[in-house]
Design a protein around this motif. Structure first.
Motif, mmCIF file in Angstrom:
data_model
loop_
_atom_site.group_PDB
_atom_site.id
_atom_site.type_symbol
_atom_site.label_atom_id
_atom_site.label_comp_id
_atom_site.label_asym_id
_atom_site.label_seq_id
_atom_site.Cartn_x
_atom_site.Cartn_y
_atom_site.Cartn_z
ATOM 1 N N GLU A 114 0.833 -1.209 0.000
ATOM 2 C CA GLU A 114 0.000 0.000 0.000
ATOM 3 C C GLU A 114 0.866 1.258 0.000
ATOM 4 O OE1 GLU A 114 -2.342 -3.407 1.608
ATOM 5 O OE2 GLU A 114 -0.311 -2.639 1.959
ATOM 6 N N LEU A 115 1.975 1.228 0.734
ATOM 7 C CA LEU A 115 2.888 2.367 0.738
ATOM 8 C C LEU A 115 3.476 2.596 -0.648
ATOM 9 C CD1 LEU A 115 4.713 4.553 1.949
ATOM 10 C CD2 LEU A 115 6.305 2.725 2.622
ATOM 11 N N LEU A 116 3.944 1.531 -1.282
ATOM 12 C CA LEU A 116 4.542 1.674 -2.607
ATOM 13 C C LEU A 116 3.526 2.211 -3.621
ATOM 14 C CD1 LEU A 116 6.622 -1.637 -2.754
ATOM 15 C CD2 LEU A 116 7.442 0.665 -2.231
ATOM 16 N N ALA A 117 2.289 1.724 -3.540
ATOM 17 C CA ALA A 117 1.243 2.217 -4.437
ATOM 18 C C ALA A 117 0.976 3.702 -4.209
ATOM 19 C CB ALA A 117 -0.043 1.411 -4.247
ATOM 20 N N ALA A 118 0.971 4.114 -2.950
ATOM 21 C CA ALA A 118 0.742 5.530 -2.632
ATOM 22 C C ALA A 118 1.873 6.401 -3.151
ATOM 23 C CB ALA A 118 0.597 5.702 -1.119
ATOM 24 N N LYS A 157 9.612 8.450 -7.122
ATOM 25 C CA LYS A 157 10.424 7.325 -7.573
ATOM 26 C C LYS A 157 10.728 6.402 -6.395
ATOM 27 C CE LYS A 157 11.238 8.924 -11.820
ATOM 28 N NZ LYS A 157 10.751 8.222 -13.032
ATOM 29 N N ILE A 158 10.838 5.099 -6.672
ATOM 30 C CA ILE A 158 11.168 4.135 -5.620
ATOM 31 C C ILE A 158 12.368 3.306 -6.062
ATOM 32 C CG2 ILE A 158 8.888 4.039 -4.564
ATOM 33 C CD1 ILE A 158 8.295 1.513 -6.159
ATOM 34 N N ALA A 159 13.292 3.112 -5.118
ATOM 35 C CA ALA A 159 14.525 2.377 -5.405
ATOM 36 C C ALA A 159 14.858 1.465 -4.235
ATOM 37 C CB ALA A 159 15.670 3.349 -5.662
ATOM 38 N N VAL A 160 15.667 0.441 -4.517
ATOM 39 C CA VAL A 160 16.120 -0.507 -3.496
ATOM 40 C C VAL A 160 17.637 -0.513 -3.477
ATOM 41 C CG1 VAL A 160 16.196 -2.919 -2.777
ATOM 42 C CG2 VAL A 160 14.122 -2.010 -3.794
#
Length: 219
Positions: free
Chosen positions: A98-102, A109-112
Motif C-alpha cells: 500500500e505504501l509503494l502504491a501511494a 520514484k522508488i529504489a532498493v
C-alpha cells in the motif's frame, strides 16, 4: 519551507521483505556440514545487515569457528544454496504494498539498495512486486562498497538524476542509518524490521516509524 521529496530508497531485508526465514534456512544449511548451527531467528536478526560474507562469518564465529577456518567453503556453499532458495518463505511486510502504491500515485520514484547479492536482490524484488515496478534496484556488486558506504546510494541518485536532498532513505538497522546519513539523505528507521529503536537512534535516524504508511508524512 519543506523540501519536497522526489524519491525513496528502501533497504530490502527487514524493510521491504520479511526474509529472515530464507536467510536462516540457507545459512544453517551452509554451516551444518562443518558442525555448526542451527541458529535461532533472533540470532540471525543480528547476523544480517552487512552482506552475505559477514553473515556467514558471524554464524561460524557463533558456532565456535573463531579463526574462520571453514569460511571459504561455507561461503561458497551459502551462495550456491541462496541462489536456489532466496525466496524461501519471503513476503512483503504488512502495509508495504500500500505504501509503494501511494508513492507511485504521487509520482515519487522508488529504489532498493541492499547488501544482498545483486542477482538475488533483483529476483526477490521482481518476484514480490513485478518486473519494472521499482525505478532502480541495486544489490551487492563487485567494485561497489557495501553499506554503510554511501557509494551504492550515490550511484542510484546519479541514475535518477537527483540529489541527496531529494530523497528519503528507509531501513531497519544502524548500517542503514549510517548509509542514509553519509549519503546526505533524510533517514528513517523502520521498527517492523530486524532491530530495535535504540540501535536506530544510535545509528543517527532522523526519525523512526512504526508502520510503513507513516513514511508519507515525511515527503
Amino acid at each position: 519551507m519543506k523540501e519536497t521529496k522526489k524519491a525513496v530508497i528502501f533497504d530490502l531485508d527487514g524493510t521491504l521483505s520479511d526474509s529472515i526465514y530464507s536467510i536462516k534456512y540457507c545459512a544453517d544449511r551452509a554451516v551444518a556440514p562443518f558442525g555448526y548451527g542451527p541458529f535461532s531467528v533472533e540470532q540471525y536478526q543480528y547476523f544480517v545487515g552487512d552482506g552475505a560474507a559477514n553473515l556467514i562469518k558471524r554464524a561460524l564465529i557463533a558456532g565456535g569457528d573463531r579463526e574462520l577456518v571453514h569460511f571459504d567453503q561455507a561461503f561458497a556453499l551459502y551462495k550456491e544454496i541462496f541462489r536456489e532458495h532466496c525466496m524461501y518463505e519471503v513476503k512483503p511486510y504488512e502495509g508495504i504494498r500500500e505504501l509503494l502504491a501511494a508513492l507511485k500515485d504521487r509520482g515519487i520514484k522508488i529504489a532498493v539498495l541492499s547488501n544482498k547479492p545483486h542477482a538475488e536482490t533483483v529476483n526477490v524484488i521482481e518476484t514480490l512486486f513485478g518486473k519494472g515496478y521499482f525505478d532502480e534496484i541495486q544489490g551487492q556488486k563487485e567494485q561497489v562498497a557495501i553499506k554503510p558506504s554511501p557509494e551504492g546510494a550515490l550511484q542510484i541518485l546519479e541514475r535518477l538524476c537527483l540529489k541527496a536532498g531529494d530523497i528519503l532513505y528507509l531501513g531497519d538497522t544502524a548500517t542503514d542509518m549510517k548509509t542514509g546519513k553519509s549519503t546526505g539523505a533524510f533517514t528513517l528507521g523502520a521498527l517492523w524490521g530486524f532491530r530495535e529503536r535504540k540501535e536506530l537512534e544510535e545509528g543517527g535516524a532522523d526519525a523512526i516509524i512504526e508502520r510503513p504508511e507513516e513514511l508519507l508524512r515525511y515527503l
